[in-house]
Write a protein that holds these residues in place. Sequence first.
Motif, PDB file in Angstrom:
ATOM      1  N   ASN A 109       0.870  -1.175   0.000  1.00  0.00           N
ATOM      2  CA  ASN A 109       0.000   0.000   0.000  1.00  0.00           C
ATOM      3  C   ASN A 109       0.908   1.226   0.000  1.00  0.00           C
ATOM      4  O   ASN A 109       1.601   1.491   0.990  1.00  0.00           O
ATOM      5  CB  ASN A 109      -0.903  -0.022   1.242  1.00  0.00           C
ATOM      6  N   LYS A 110       0.889   1.958  -1.084  1.00  0.00           N
ATOM      7  CA  LYS A 110       1.817   3.100  -1.268  1.00  0.00           C
ATOM      8  C   LYS A 110       1.652   4.176  -0.197  1.00  0.00           C
ATOM      9  O   LYS A 110       2.561   4.986   0.027  1.00  0.00           O
ATOM     10  CB  LYS A 110       1.606   3.737  -2.644  1.00  0.00           C
ATOM     11  N   ASN A 111       0.483   4.192   0.471  1.00  0.00           N
ATOM     12  CA  ASN A 111       0.292   5.230   1.482  1.00  0.00           C
ATOM     13  C   ASN A 111       1.266   5.084   2.652  1.00  0.00           C
ATOM     14  O   ASN A 111       1.553   6.049   3.350  1.00  0.00           O
ATOM     15  CB  ASN A 111      -1.154   5.215   1.999  1.00  0.00           C
ATOM     16  N   PHE A 112       1.781   3.874   2.845  1.00  0.00           N
ATOM     17  CA  PHE A 112       2.760   3.678   3.918  1.00  0.00           C
ATOM     18  C   PHE A 112       4.021   4.520   3.685  1.00  0.00           C
ATOM     19  O   PHE A 112       4.752   4.821   4.612  1.00  0.00           O
ATOM     20  CB  PHE A 112       3.172   2.199   4.032  1.00  0.00           C
ATOM     21  N   SER A 113       4.274   4.876   2.432  1.00  0.00           N
ATOM     22  CA  SER A 113       5.521   5.587   2.139  1.00  0.00           C
ATOM     23  C   SER A 113       5.627   6.896   2.926  1.00  0.00           C
ATOM     24  O   SER A 113       6.731   7.352   3.226  1.00  0.00           O
ATOM     25  CB  SER A 113       5.638   5.858   0.636  1.00  0.00           C
ATOM     26  N   VAL A 114       4.480   7.464   3.303  1.00  0.00           N
ATOM     27  CA  VAL A 114       4.512   8.730   4.053  1.00  0.00           C
ATOM     28  C   VAL A 114       5.235   8.552   5.396  1.00  0.00           C
ATOM     29  O   VAL A 114       5.881   9.472   5.895  1.00  0.00           O
ATOM     30  CB  VAL A 114       3.072   9.263   4.271  1.00  0.00           C
ATOM     31  N   LEU A 115       5.152   7.340   5.961  1.00  0.00           N
ATOM     32  CA  LEU A 115       5.807   7.080   7.260  1.00  0.00           C
ATOM     33  C   LEU A 115       7.326   7.066   7.145  1.00  0.00           C
ATOM     34  O   LEU A 115       8.017   7.065   8.148  1.00  0.00           O
ATOM     35  CB  LEU A 115       5.375   5.722   7.839  1.00  0.00           C
ATOM     36  N   ALA A 116       7.818   6.978   5.921  1.00  0.00           N
ATOM     37  CA  ALA A 116       9.278   6.954   5.748  1.00  0.00           C
ATOM     38  C   ALA A 116       9.705   8.014   4.745  1.00  0.00           C
ATOM     39  O   ALA A 116      10.661   7.827   4.008  1.00  0.00           O
ATOM     40  CB  ALA A 116       9.723   5.569   5.289  1.00  0.00           C
ATOM     41  N   MET A 117       8.993   9.146   4.765  1.00  0.00           N
ATOM     42  CA  MET A 117       9.429  10.242   3.897  1.00  0.00           C
ATOM     43  C   MET A 117      10.655  10.890   4.518  1.00  0.00           C
ATOM     44  O   MET A 117      10.737  11.019   5.739  1.00  0.00           O
ATOM     45  CB  MET A 117       8.332  11.311   3.830  1.00  0.00           C
ATOM     46  N   PRO A 118      11.580  11.311   3.675  1.00  0.00           N
ATOM     47  CA  PRO A 118      12.730  12.013   4.244  1.00  0.00           C
ATOM     48  C   PRO A 118      12.254  13.217   5.069  1.00  0.00           C
ATOM     49  O   PRO A 118      11.362  13.949   4.638  1.00  0.00           O
ATOM     50  CB  PRO A 118      13.508  12.488   3.003  1.00  0.00           C
ATOM     51  N   GLY A 217      29.286   1.906   0.919  1.00  0.00           N
ATOM     52  CA  GLY A 217      28.781   2.143   2.268  1.00  0.00           C
ATOM     53  C   GLY A 217      27.321   1.774   2.364  1.00  0.00           C
ATOM     54  O   GLY A 217      26.767   1.094   1.492  1.00  0.00           O
ATOM     55  N   ALA A 218      26.690   2.254   3.431  1.00  0.00           N
ATOM     56  CA  ALA A 218      25.277   1.955   3.660  1.00  0.00           C
ATOM     57  C   ALA A 218      24.684   3.137   4.408  1.00  0.00           C
ATOM     58  O   ALA A 218      25.369   4.164   4.608  1.00  0.00           O
ATOM     59  CB  ALA A 218      25.139   0.661   4.462  1.00  0.00           C
ATOM     60  N   GLU A 219      23.434   3.020   4.789  1.00  0.00           N
ATOM     61  CA  GLU A 219      22.829   4.072   5.629  1.00  0.00           C
ATOM     62  C   GLU A 219      21.957   3.361   6.648  1.00  0.00           C
ATOM     63  O   GLU A 219      21.242   2.421   6.309  1.00  0.00           O
ATOM     64  CB  GLU A 219      22.094   5.111   4.788  1.00  0.00           C
ATOM     65  N   ASN A 220      22.087   3.773   7.887  1.00  0.00           N
ATOM     66  CA  ASN A 220      21.304   3.147   8.935  1.00  0.00           C
ATOM     67  C   ASN A 220      21.422   3.956  10.217  1.00  0.00           C
ATOM     68  O   ASN A 220      22.116   4.975  10.260  1.00  0.00           O
ATOM     69  CB  ASN A 220      21.737   1.699   9.154  1.00  0.00           C
ATOM     70  N   THR A 239      26.400  12.263   9.912  1.00  0.00           N
ATOM     71  CA  THR A 239      25.048  12.364  10.479  1.00  0.00           C
ATOM     72  C   THR A 239      24.060  13.099   9.556  1.00  0.00           C
ATOM     73  O   THR A 239      23.571  14.178   9.884  1.00  0.00           O
ATOM     74  CB  THR A 239      25.081  13.071  11.844  1.00  0.00           C
ATOM     75  N   THR A 240      23.760  12.490   8.435  1.00  0.00           N
ATOM     76  CA  THR A 240      22.796  13.096   7.497  1.00  0.00           C
ATOM     77  C   THR A 240      21.364  13.035   8.040  1.00  0.00           C
ATOM     78  O   THR A 240      20.517  13.820   7.620  1.00  0.00           O
ATOM     79  CB  THR A 240      22.842  12.374   6.138  1.00  0.00           C
ATOM     80  N   ARG A 241      21.085  12.097   8.935  1.00  0.00           N
ATOM     81  CA  ARG A 241      19.745  11.947   9.557  1.00  0.00           C
ATOM     82  C   ARG A 241      18.623  12.168   8.542  1.00  0.00           C
ATOM     83  O   ARG A 241      17.652  12.886   8.800  1.00  0.00           O
ATOM     84  CB  ARG A 241      19.585  12.939  10.714  1.00  0.00           C
ATOM     85  N   HIS A 242      18.762  11.553   7.383  1.00  0.00           N
ATOM     86  CA  HIS A 242      17.860  11.879   6.277  1.00  0.00           C
ATOM     87  C   HIS A 242      16.467  11.276   6.404  1.00  0.00           C
ATOM     88  O   HIS A 242      15.530  11.757   5.803  1.00  0.00           O
ATOM     89  CB  HIS A 242      18.490  11.451   4.943  1.00  0.00           C
ATOM     90  N   VAL A 243      16.347  10.195   7.168  1.00  0.00           N
ATOM     91  CA  VAL A 243      15.006   9.606   7.267  1.00  0.00           C
ATOM     92  C   VAL A 243      14.863   8.822   8.572  1.00  0.00           C
ATOM     93  O   VAL A 243      15.824   8.227   9.057  1.00  0.00           O
ATOM     94  CB  VAL A 243      14.719   8.706   6.025  1.00  0.00           C
ATOM     95  N   MET A 244      13.661   8.889   9.151  1.00  0.00           N
ATOM     96  CA  MET A 244      13.369   8.074  10.341  1.00  0.00           C
ATOM     97  C   MET A 244      12.324   7.045   9.903  1.00  0.00           C
ATOM     98  O   MET A 244      11.135   7.332   9.884  1.00  0.00           O
ATOM     99  CB  MET A 244      12.801   8.945  11.457  1.00  0.00           C
ATOM    100  N   VAL A 245      12.805   5.896   9.511  1.00  0.00           N
ATOM    101  CA  VAL A 245      11.910   4.865   8.973  1.00  0.00           C
ATOM    102  C   VAL A 245      11.231   4.111  10.113  1.00  0.00           C
ATOM    103  O   VAL A 245      11.895   3.710  11.062  1.00  0.00           O
ATOM    104  CB  VAL A 245      12.715   3.870   8.111  1.00  0.00           C
ATOM    105  N   ALA A 246       9.917   3.939   9.997  1.00  0.00           N
ATOM    106  CA  ALA A 246       9.219   3.124  11.002  1.00  0.00           C
ATOM    107  C   ALA A 246       9.533   1.657  10.758  1.00  0.00           C
ATOM    108  O   ALA A 246       9.695   1.229   9.617  1.00  0.00           O
ATOM    109  CB  ALA A 246       7.722   3.346  10.853  1.00  0.00           C
TER     110      ALA A 246
END
Length: 337
Positions: A109-118, A217-220, A239-246
């Motif tokens: 469900n694409k609406n979940f993407s809002v929870l992991a928007m940058p 590298g990676a991001e986490n 520390t780019t802190r670009h996204v807080m993924v649920a």
Amino acid sequence: MLHLKHVLPKISLVATAVAATILLSGCGDDAAPAGTVTLKTAFNQSENNPQYKALVSFSDKLEAATNGRYKLEIHPNELLGDQRASLELVQSGAIQMAVVANPLVENFNKNFSVLAMPYVYDNPEHQRKVFTSGVLDSLFASTKGTGFEVVTAYTAGARSVYTKGAAVKNPSDMQGKKIRVMQSDTMIKMLSCMGGTGVPMGQGEVYSAIQQGVLDGAENNEITYADLKQYEVAPYFSTTRHVMVADLLVANESFLAKMDEGDRELFRKLAKESTQTQFELWDKALDGARQVAKDNGATFTEVDIKPFQERCKPLQSAMLTTPEQKALYEKIRELAE
Ligand code: GCU
């Protein structure tokens, strides 16, 4: 204790066999009193992770509240496969629950993407309010019909980029860098907007892919970075802190439907309460994780996030296409201080 790094070279060969053994043997059931239903739960990281600890606490409370009728049997370290595989196991009912990152559920469900928007959350407190306020309830129920439901969300902190070679201070430093991302289009696009190239893969392969030079590298978040010892192969944490993924706790739909109503209510209530516990455990673990990484040679570089934020703005707008996505975004932003 088992570290992903130690099972990496063998994981693709053994994971299926281990998963099959665990699933067929009903491992753990022997220890449970007669009549206890054990909920097999897949987790892709170690027992040190605050999410694992929150699951243990959830299990203890569930067992006590249902007089021993239900408890969790948690399988950490990707032993039941990576998150994509474990979500499939939940859908089919081979296991009852798994923790999977939001981008995996976005594929349903694409609406979940809002929870992991940058940059959609201002800080951890904002994210905690969003996860515990009930604004996500209808979104969480929306995957019904595909074999699973989301029962609650956990924090996985803010994600930052880490690399071998040198720190990333601005988007131009990302140019030509192959950075592992989770298996979703949004994460690939996010990496492009930050200036690099996103390479999707399961967590279990990341350490060796960086080590072998397949990735730069990676991001986490800091906790995963330290727990999986990725500082050994990518010591420059920027520390780019670009996204807080649920991260989402998902449960098999028919298992939930078949539960006695009273037990199901208890299950739902305690699952939600485990989110509060998990935020507290996360907060406590963060400084220690940074210190472990530093003690083992990692360098943390504070980064001006504004150029990254600017570059991610077009992606943010592109991610808000449906009326539901826009409404959800507004609700999330309303909960910011
Ligand atoms: C975080 C997150 C996990 C996810 C992992 C990843 O650790 O908590 O759910 O699997 O990142 O990057 O794969």
